[in-house]
Motif scaffolding. Structure first.
Motif, mmCIF file in Angstrom:
data_model
loop_
_atom_site.group_PDB
_atom_site.id
_atom_site.type_symbol
_atom_site.label_atom_id
_atom_site.label_comp_id
_atom_site.label_asym_id
_atom_site.label_seq_id
_atom_site.Cartn_x
_atom_site.Cartn_y
_atom_site.Cartn_z
ATOM 1 N N GLU A 154 11.201 13.134 -0.379
ATOM 2 C CA GLU A 154 11.384 13.327 -1.569
ATOM 3 C C GLU A 154 12.491 13.130 -2.180
ATOM 4 O OE1 GLU A 154 8.159 16.290 -3.109
ATOM 5 O OE2 GLU A 154 8.400 16.880 -1.154
ATOM 6 N N ASP B 139 5.835 3.518 -0.988
ATOM 7 C CA ASP B 139 4.999 3.598 -2.171
ATOM 8 C C ASP B 139 4.678 2.159 -2.566
ATOM 9 O OD1 ASP B 139 4.970 6.309 -3.093
ATOM 10 O OD2 ASP B 139 6.808 6.331 -3.534
ATOM 11 N N ARG C 251 4.439 8.186 5.750
ATOM 12 C CA ARG C 251 5.628 8.297 5.256
ATOM 13 C C ARG C 251 6.877 8.724 6.043
ATOM 14 N NH1 ARG C 251 4.205 7.742 -0.144
ATOM 15 N NH2 ARG C 251 6.135 8.414 -0.888
ATOM 16 N N LYS D 118 0.707 -1.277 -0.012
ATOM 17 C CA LYS D 118 -0.114 0.204 0.076
ATOM 18 C C LYS D 118 0.987 1.268 -0.086
ATOM 19 C CE LYS D 118 -3.993 -2.179 1.755
ATOM 20 N NZ LYS D 118 -4.755 -2.680 2.764
ATOM 21 N N LYS D 119 0.297 2.268 -0.508
ATOM 22 C CA LYS D 119 0.805 3.595 -0.334
ATOM 23 C C LYS D 119 0.767 4.245 0.754
ATOM 24 C CE LYS D 119 1.339 7.536 -3.826
ATOM 25 N NZ LYS D 119 2.632 7.470 -4.125
ATOM 26 N N SER D 120 1.820 4.727 1.342
ATOM 27 C CA SER D 120 1.733 5.507 2.694
ATOM 28 C C SER D 120 1.216 6.751 2.629
ATOM 29 C CB SER D 120 2.961 5.436 3.417
ATOM 30 O OG SER D 120 3.463 4.195 3.901
ATOM 31 N N ARG D 121 0.522 7.492 3.761
ATOM 32 C CA ARG D 121 0.147 8.884 3.419
ATOM 33 C C ARG D 121 1.246 9.865 4.190
ATOM 34 N NH1 ARG D 121 -3.818 5.409 5.307
ATOM 35 N NH2 ARG D 121 -3.424 5.710 7.513
ATOM 36 N N LYS D 122 1.130 10.817 3.645
ATOM 37 C CA LYS D 122 1.884 12.119 4.147
ATOM 38 C C LYS D 122 1.859 12.175 5.573
ATOM 39 C CE LYS D 122 3.874 14.871 0.699
ATOM 40 N NZ LYS D 122 4.084 16.074 0.079
ATOM 41 N N ASP E 135 11.123 3.637 -1.517
ATOM 42 C CA ASP E 135 10.278 2.780 -2.171
ATOM 43 C C ASP E 135 9.197 2.085 -1.182
ATOM 44 O OD1 ASP E 135 11.203 3.109 -4.810
ATOM 45 O OD2 ASP E 135 12.477 1.377 -4.554
#
Ligand code: NI
Length: 152
Positions: A76, A138, A57, A16-20, A135
């Protein structure tokens, strides 16, 4: 000090994609402390929050070069330069290593634990570890990028 359970590759949370992170509060500071404890206990050079089941994140890296650990929030990659191929592994993929192509140099912008914007330039193993951990945020594992792998 609290050790958290490291999730392994069959666990869907790793995909899964992690949230900010919006607010750096005490919970985030405790998360970072626990991530560091868990990473050191497992003899790892890096850990990302989703590896302990938290989809935020946040990453920690310590390549044991004496410079100490870095904890980065909302990292980033600003730029990447060069390429290297080296063997790497992952605490979430025990018993497997593989050759992965990564940038030789990266520049990263993130927040530190104090909520300040920091920029880090990293090369070689430090750059590799940072890219590997980013990585994870994401849902990407090194096994997705591996050129050659072997059982260890
Ligand atoms: Ni990993």
């Amino acid at each position: 000090m609290a050790l958290r359970t490291i999730r392994t590759y069959k666990d869907e949370i790793l995909r899964k994609k992690s949230r900010k992170v919006d607010v750096i509060n005490n919970r985030i500071k405790i998360l970072i402390e626990d991530m560091l404890d868990t990473m050191y206990d497992a003899d790892g050079v890096g850990l990302a929050a989703p590896q302990i089941g938290i989809l935020k994140r946040v990453i920690v890296v310590d390549i044991a070069d004496g410079a100490g650990a870095v904890a980065l929030i909302n990292p980033e990659i600003l730029y990447r330069d060069g390429l290297t191929i080296e063997e790497e592994g992952c605490l979430s993929v025990p018993g497997e290593v593989g050759s992965v192509e990564r940038p030789k140099i990266v520049r990263i912008r993130a927040l530190n634990e104090a909520g300040e914007t920091v920029e880090i330039e990293a090369e070689d193993l430090f750059a590799r570890a940072l890219c590997h951990e980013i990585d994870h945020l994401d849902g990407i594992l090194f096994t997705d990028k591996v050129i050659e792998s072997e059982e260890k």
